[in-house]
Write a protein that holds these residues in place. Structure first.
Motif, mmCIF file in Angstrom:
data_model
loop_
_atom_site.group_PDB
_atom_site.id
_atom_site.type_symbol
_atom_site.label_atom_id
_atom_site.label_comp_id
_atom_site.label_asym_id
_atom_site.label_seq_id
_atom_site.Cartn_x
_atom_site.Cartn_y
_atom_site.Cartn_z
ATOM 1 N N GLU A 89 37.867 -42.604 17.548
ATOM 2 C CA GLU A 89 39.124 -42.585 16.793
ATOM 3 C C GLU A 89 39.929 -43.886 16.869
ATOM 4 O OE1 GLU A 89 41.006 -38.983 18.113
ATOM 5 O OE2 GLU A 89 40.261 -37.883 16.370
ATOM 6 N N LEU A 92 38.531 -46.202 14.345
ATOM 7 C CA LEU A 92 38.840 -45.781 12.980
ATOM 8 C C LEU A 92 40.268 -46.176 12.608
ATOM 9 C CD1 LEU A 92 37.291 -42.171 12.869
ATOM 10 C CD2 LEU A 92 36.249 -44.325 12.126
ATOM 11 N N SER A 102 41.212 -45.436 4.285
ATOM 12 C CA SER A 102 40.967 -44.344 5.212
ATOM 13 C C SER A 102 39.576 -44.510 5.811
ATOM 14 C CB SER A 102 41.064 -43.001 4.483
ATOM 15 O OG SER A 102 40.716 -41.945 5.332
ATOM 16 N N SER A 104 36.430 -43.075 8.362
ATOM 17 C CA SER A 104 35.879 -41.820 8.864
ATOM 18 C C SER A 104 34.481 -42.038 9.418
ATOM 19 C CB SER A 104 35.833 -40.767 7.747
ATOM 20 O OG SER A 104 35.049 -41.227 6.657
ATOM 21 N N LEU A 115 31.939 -34.797 7.885
ATOM 22 C CA LEU A 115 32.908 -35.638 8.580
ATOM 23 C C LEU A 115 33.216 -35.071 9.961
ATOM 24 C CD1 LEU A 115 35.518 -36.544 5.803
ATOM 25 C CD2 LEU A 115 33.382 -37.690 6.404
ATOM 26 N N THR A 118 38.357 -38.573 11.172
ATOM 27 C CA THR A 118 38.970 -39.367 10.107
ATOM 28 C C THR A 118 40.279 -39.952 10.606
ATOM 29 O OG1 THR A 118 38.021 -37.878 8.443
ATOM 30 C CG2 THR A 118 39.773 -39.337 7.701
ATOM 31 N N SER A 119 40.583 -41.160 10.159
ATOM 32 C CA SER A 119 41.853 -41.774 10.529
ATOM 33 C C SER A 119 43.006 -40.968 9.945
ATOM 34 C CB SER A 119 41.913 -43.215 10.011
ATOM 35 O OG SER A 119 41.801 -43.238 8.591
ATOM 36 N N TRP A 121 46.197 -39.772 7.808
ATOM 37 C CA TRP A 121 46.476 -39.913 6.379
ATOM 38 C C TRP A 121 47.348 -41.133 6.134
ATOM 39 C CZ3 TRP A 121 50.732 -40.338 3.303
ATOM 40 C CH2 TRP A 121 50.527 -40.178 1.931
ATOM 41 N N ASP A 125 45.146 -43.010 0.582
ATOM 42 C CA ASP A 125 44.343 -41.823 0.296
ATOM 43 C C ASP A 125 44.770 -41.149 -1.001
ATOM 44 O OD1 ASP A 125 42.820 -41.985 2.617
ATOM 45 O OD2 ASP A 125 44.344 -40.973 3.785
ATOM 46 N N GLN A 130 39.837 -35.686 0.670
ATOM 47 C CA GLN A 130 38.386 -35.711 0.698
ATOM 48 C C GLN A 130 37.880 -34.482 1.421
ATOM 49 O OE1 GLN A 130 35.021 -39.068 1.733
ATOM 50 N NE2 GLN A 130 36.773 -38.917 3.074
ATOM 51 N N THR A 200 34.296 -45.767 -1.947
ATOM 52 C CA THR A 200 34.018 -45.682 -0.512
ATOM 53 C C THR A 200 32.862 -46.609 -0.152
ATOM 54 O OG1 THR A 200 34.669 -43.350 -0.523
ATOM 55 C CG2 THR A 200 33.492 -44.139 1.419
#
Length: 252
Positions: A89, A92, A102, A104, A115, A118-119, A121, A125, A130, A200
């Motif tokens: 994390e 990320l 973002s 992930s 996933l 994920t970083s 929000w 985004d 997603q 992405t």
């Protein structure tokens, strides 16, 4: 005995399929689940009741509809620790802060990239979230996982090509060409193939043998990820992927 075992296996498969109906995160009634599963309402009710008893589903006291239960949070935390996502994390977040996109990390499960982390929000985004499961053929994460796992022609042929926009690959041959381009340039790309307005970049997180056990994704709007920025973002993501690999595979 074999017959009983077979019936038990089918029942478990049906229960798991019922649980899969709730992946979208919303609430569903028994009739809705039965319709999606093409099962009798009575059968669906028995399966839902069993899942409630196990804590995998729970009944909303307000709507009397069903939603994912608290037991799944426990399993999610176990998977979170087993895959060492807590170590990933910070990387990320650093990548997301640097790029404004973002970030992930995902792993392959069947025909999807799932996933794991994920970083937080951020404005890049947009308001369109997603999903947690992304089809391999149309996602940058999925393409990265495929490209560095040397899939056979038969494996590509078994993939469903039903999800995604009209920009996504539509058959195994087209996908094979895309995977070859991906390996050549060193990163995968999803150019509005899952959602209009979003791009992405996918980077393999490789073991010492070179296999992509995980993939790193960097997702942003087309306004942020303009073509001139994409190669630069890909280079930044490659550095992060190398750092993550060092953390995840340190003791292997």
């Amino acid at each position: 005995m074999t017959g009983r075992t077979g019936e038990g296996t089918k029942t478990v498969a049906k229960a798991l399929a019922v649980l899969g109906c709730f992946r979208g995160g919303g609430e569903l009634g028994v009739t809705e689940v039965a319709r999606r599963m093409e099962l009798a309402v009575s059968t669906t009710h028995r399966l839902v009741t069993a899942l409630v008893d196990a804590g995998f589903l729970e009944k909303s006291p307000v709507s009397s509809r069903y939603r994912l239960g608290g037991a799944l949070a426990e399993y999610g935390q176990i998977a979170y620790r087993q895959h060492k996502i807590y170590l990933v994390e910070p990387h990320l977040e650093q990548l997301a802060t640097t790029t404004g996109a973002s970030a992930s990390v995902a792993v392959r499960h069947g025909n999807d990239a799932v996933l794991l982390g994920t970083s937080r929000w951020r404005e890049a985004d947009g308001h369109q979230l997603q999903g947690v499961r992304l089809p391999l053929h149309a996602s940058a994460l999925g393409k990265a996982l495929l490209a560095w796992s040397e899939p056979s022609e038969d494996e590509l042929a078994r993939l469903p090509f039903t999800d995604g926009t009209d920009r996504a690959p539509t058959d195994p041959a087209e996908l094979a060409k895309e995977l070859a381009r991906t390996r050549e340039r060193g990163w995968a790309f999803n150019d509005e193939e899952l959602a209009a307005g979003f791009r992405t970049i996918g980077i393999p997180i490789r073991t010492a043998e070179g296999t992509a056990r995980f993939a790193l994704g960097l997702r942003g709007t087309t306004g942020l990820m303009i073509p001139e920025r994409v190669p630069f973002f890909a280079d930044l993501a490659k550095v992060t992927a190398t750092e993550i690999a060092a953390v995840l595979f340190a003791h292997e």
